[in-house]
Design an enzyme around this catalytic site. Sequence first.
Site, PDB file in Angstrom:
ATOM      1  CG  ASN A 192      -2.554  -0.961  -6.708  1.00 56.78           C
ATOM      2  OD1 ASN A 192      -3.176  -1.516  -5.787  1.00 56.78           O
ATOM      3  ND2 ASN A 192      -2.681  -0.800  -7.587  1.00 56.78           N
ATOM      4  CE1 TYR A 248       2.300 -10.411  -6.088  1.00 58.36           C
ATOM      5  CE2 TYR A 248       1.850 -11.792  -4.317  1.00 58.36           C
ATOM      6  CZ  TYR A 248       1.896 -10.056  -5.443  1.00 58.36           C
ATOM      7  OH  TYR A 248      -0.131  -9.409  -4.404  1.00 58.36           O
ATOM      8  CB  VAL A 282       5.539   1.671 -12.413  1.00 62.02           C
ATOM      9  CG1 VAL A 282       4.431   2.068 -12.391  1.00 62.02           C
ATOM     10  CG2 VAL A 282       5.430  -0.098 -11.995  1.00 62.02           C
ATOM     11  CE  LYS A 305       2.584  -7.072  -4.269  1.00 56.29           C
ATOM     12  NZ  LYS A 305       2.506  -6.140  -4.645  1.00 56.29           N
ATOM     13  NE  ARG A 314      -5.833  -4.475 -15.572  1.00 58.74           N
ATOM     14  CZ  ARG A 314      -5.247  -5.198 -15.604  1.00 58.74           C
ATOM     15  NH1 ARG A 314      -5.861  -6.126 -14.377  1.00 58.74           N
ATOM     16  NH2 ARG A 314      -4.249  -5.411 -15.894  1.00 58.74           N
ATOM     17  CB  SER A 355       1.169  -9.641  -1.024  1.00 62.54           C
ATOM     18  OG  SER A 355       0.413 -11.030  -1.098  1.00 62.54           O
ATOM     19  CB  ALA A 365      11.957 -12.233  -4.187  1.00 62.87           C
ATOM     20  N   GLY A 379      -0.993   1.557 -11.089  1.00 58.03           N
ATOM     21  CA  GLY A 379      -1.730   0.378 -10.995  1.00 58.03           C
ATOM     22  C   GLY A 379      -3.455   0.754 -10.502  1.00 58.03           C
ATOM     23  CB  ALA A 380      -4.894   3.960 -10.630  1.00 55.95           C
TER      24      ALA A 380
END
Length: 247
Positions: free
Chosen positions: A90, A155, A64, A159, A15, A142, A157, A12-13
């Site tokens: 990430n 989301y 991913v 995290k 941005r 998160s 669940a 997730g690099a």
Amino acid sequence: MQFKDKIVVVTGAGRGIGQEIARAFAEGGAKVALISRSESSCGGAAEEINKSHPGSCSAYPVDVSSHDAVLETAKRIAAELGAVNILVNNAGVTRDGLLMRMKEDDWDTVLDTNLKGAFNTVKAFMRPMMKGENSRIINIASVIGLIGNAGQANYSASKAGLIGFTKAVARELAGRAVTCNAIAPGFITTDMTDQLPDNVKEGIIGKIPLATFGTTEDIAQTVLFLASPAARYVTGQVIAVDGGMTM
Ligand code: NAP
């Protein structure tokens, strides 16, 4: 240059938080593999960081959530950069909506990216990390995985699952001196939070004791700590970087 000669993978690099983490490792002397979905995103981020830190970054576009594609990418990274020392999971997405209206695809996309994505990368990189010295896995979870949020069942669940995964991996790999920790960011200024309407942002700021959104640098600096020798005895932990929101 505390990460000189270290090989770092950041997913997730392209941005936001991931790009900042990649930049921070490049500044520390590491060789960084930037992963994102689209070639233009991680390619552009790598090019931008390479302007100030020539030769530090390489781009590897891959989804991913695809187990086989991640395995192939891991082979390429090993051949081109060498054995990975530090893995930062990430990559993440949101598909918000109240449960009544949430589609199966909204659930699957978020779980496949945020949770299965980390499973895929850890599986792909763990062997050389176990053979190396003091390897580090850092998962970007998160605060929503700790406290939940209406409209984010998928989301939350994903995290919360990532936090459980972090602790299991920490226990499994501790015998090989590999640490695995999670960071739980609060609200950080990026494309993800730019989507929020102004009145929602103001409501959130009212619940943050430090009364402001965090920055991508706030997260990157915590990642650097967890990756550094100073954090050698820290594993299986979740560090909230949230302006005091969840204390
Ligand atoms: P962002 O600006 O939306 O960037 C997300 C990055 O993840 C992009 O580079 C994107 O690739 C990549 N990505 C998404 N799905 C992918 C997939 N299937 N395969 C590979 N890469 C994928 O997000 P952000 O705000 O920086 O957030 C980064 C992480 O922090 C996420 O895990 C997020 O859940 C977490 N987080 C963020 C906040 C916040 O307030 N921003 C708070 C708590 C946690 P492309 O560029 O190619 O699209």
